[in-house]
Motif scaffolding. Structure first.
Motif, mmCIF file in Angstrom:
data_model
loop_
_atom_site.group_PDB
_atom_site.id
_atom_site.type_symbol
_atom_site.label_atom_id
_atom_site.label_comp_id
_atom_site.label_asym_id
_atom_site.label_seq_id
_atom_site.Cartn_x
_atom_site.Cartn_y
_atom_site.Cartn_z
ATOM 1 N N LEU A 3 -19.601 -80.290 15.281
ATOM 2 C CA LEU A 3 -18.173 -80.626 15.376
ATOM 3 C C LEU A 3 -17.531 -79.476 16.147
ATOM 4 N N SER A 4 -16.889 -79.793 17.278
ATOM 5 C CA SER A 4 -16.453 -78.710 18.168
ATOM 6 C C SER A 4 -15.037 -78.214 17.894
ATOM 7 N N HIS A 5 -14.139 -79.129 17.544
ATOM 8 C CA HIS A 5 -12.755 -78.719 17.313
ATOM 9 C C HIS A 5 -12.000 -79.844 16.606
ATOM 10 N N ILE A 6 -10.764 -79.545 16.212
ATOM 11 C CA ILE A 6 -9.894 -80.584 15.642
ATOM 12 C C ILE A 6 -9.319 -81.365 16.821
ATOM 13 N N ILE A 9 -4.496 -84.486 14.699
ATOM 14 C CA ILE A 9 -3.982 -84.639 13.334
ATOM 15 C C ILE A 9 -3.078 -85.861 13.360
ATOM 16 N N ILE A 49 -1.156 -79.633 21.640
ATOM 17 C CA ILE A 49 -0.871 -78.241 21.298
ATOM 18 C C ILE A 49 -2.211 -77.525 21.197
ATOM 19 N N GLY A 50 -2.486 -76.657 22.198
ATOM 20 C CA GLY A 50 -3.803 -76.022 22.268
ATOM 21 C C GLY A 50 -4.870 -77.086 22.436
ATOM 22 N N GLN A 51 -5.965 -76.952 21.681
ATOM 23 C CA GLN A 51 -7.071 -77.919 21.770
ATOM 24 C C GLN A 51 -6.765 -79.235 21.066
ATOM 25 N N THR A 52 -5.686 -79.276 20.314
ATOM 26 C CA THR A 52 -5.471 -80.349 19.342
ATOM 27 C C THR A 52 -4.285 -81.214 19.751
ATOM 28 N N ILE A 54 -1.260 -83.794 18.255
ATOM 29 C CA ILE A 54 -0.520 -84.395 17.146
ATOM 30 C C ILE A 54 -0.389 -85.875 17.503
ATOM 31 N N PHE A 82 -12.154 -84.830 13.752
ATOM 32 C CA PHE A 82 -13.041 -83.835 14.337
ATOM 33 C C PHE A 82 -13.668 -84.414 15.611
#
Lengths: 136, 136
Positions: A3-6, A9, A49-52, A54, A82
């Motif tokens: 799993l590399s990142h979120i 969300i 926002i960054g790697q993630t 919303i 993920f």
């Protein structure tokens, strides 16, 4: 299992138009896409926002999963996702580990991702999504 | 206001020892720190995934905020935290925008971060933390 990142969300809101006033006007994030996901009976709005991301989720049907969530719990965080590679193998591994899979095989979610949900009964209360962007 | 990334996702669990079996044994993440935050009446366990941390929260007091959360809602996602620079100015801006601040000025949280919470009534149901690592 890698799993590399979120990836995102997911947040259930009654109205994307209302909630955007906060995420854009106050927090200063930029909504870069709005998309309806018919089989989930939601309209979605995405902010990076960054790697993630919303992902705001507005129900299009009171009997849909997000409509029921809001009726029961009110607005709030709905799930976390993920990012992975090789989602089919990841789901097989999770199944073999005894995790209760809502989706035994991937299906198409917002933004063309392959996605699958894990049941919160197996994940200490967290509705969890595994996803893969096969275009990357 | 500059929010750079999701610093962490706080997840309320009844038992960190139990939940670690899932996050470590099944998802394959590594717990790199366990810390008690006495003024929040929690024990925390941290896992890094990409830019973001998963912060498991186990209550050390049924009357504490996480103890009450679990009693009312069960285990699950408790809050999300945005990383920023210049947290004092960010809080002033949020206050001026009419956001209800639980912490008007920053206090010390886990891992030595300066943190402040925003009330979910102002954030469409999401308990939201703003944090800054002044050692970076």
């Amino acid at each position: 299992m890698e799993l590399s990142h979120i990836e995102h969300i997911g947040i259930a809101v009654k109205s994307i138009d209302e909630a955007r006033k906060y995420y854009e006007g106050i927090l200063g994030l930029t909504c870069y896409a709005v998309e309806e996901v018919k089989d989930q009976r939601v309209k979605t709005a995405f902010f990076k926002i960054g790697q993630t991301k919303i992902e705001l989720l507005e129900s299009t049907d009171p009997e849909g999963p997000v409509g029921k969530f809001i009726e029961k719990k009110g607005e709030g965080i709905h799930h976390i996702a993920f990012a992975t590679k090789g989602i089919e193998g990841v789901l097989q591994d999770l199944d073999a580990s005894g995790v209760n899979l809502i989706d035994k095989t991937p299906r198409k979610g917002a933004e063309g991702l392959d996605i699958a949900f894990l049941h919160p009964k197996s994940t200490y209360g967290v509705l969890t999504e595994i996803c893969e962007d096969k275009n990357k």
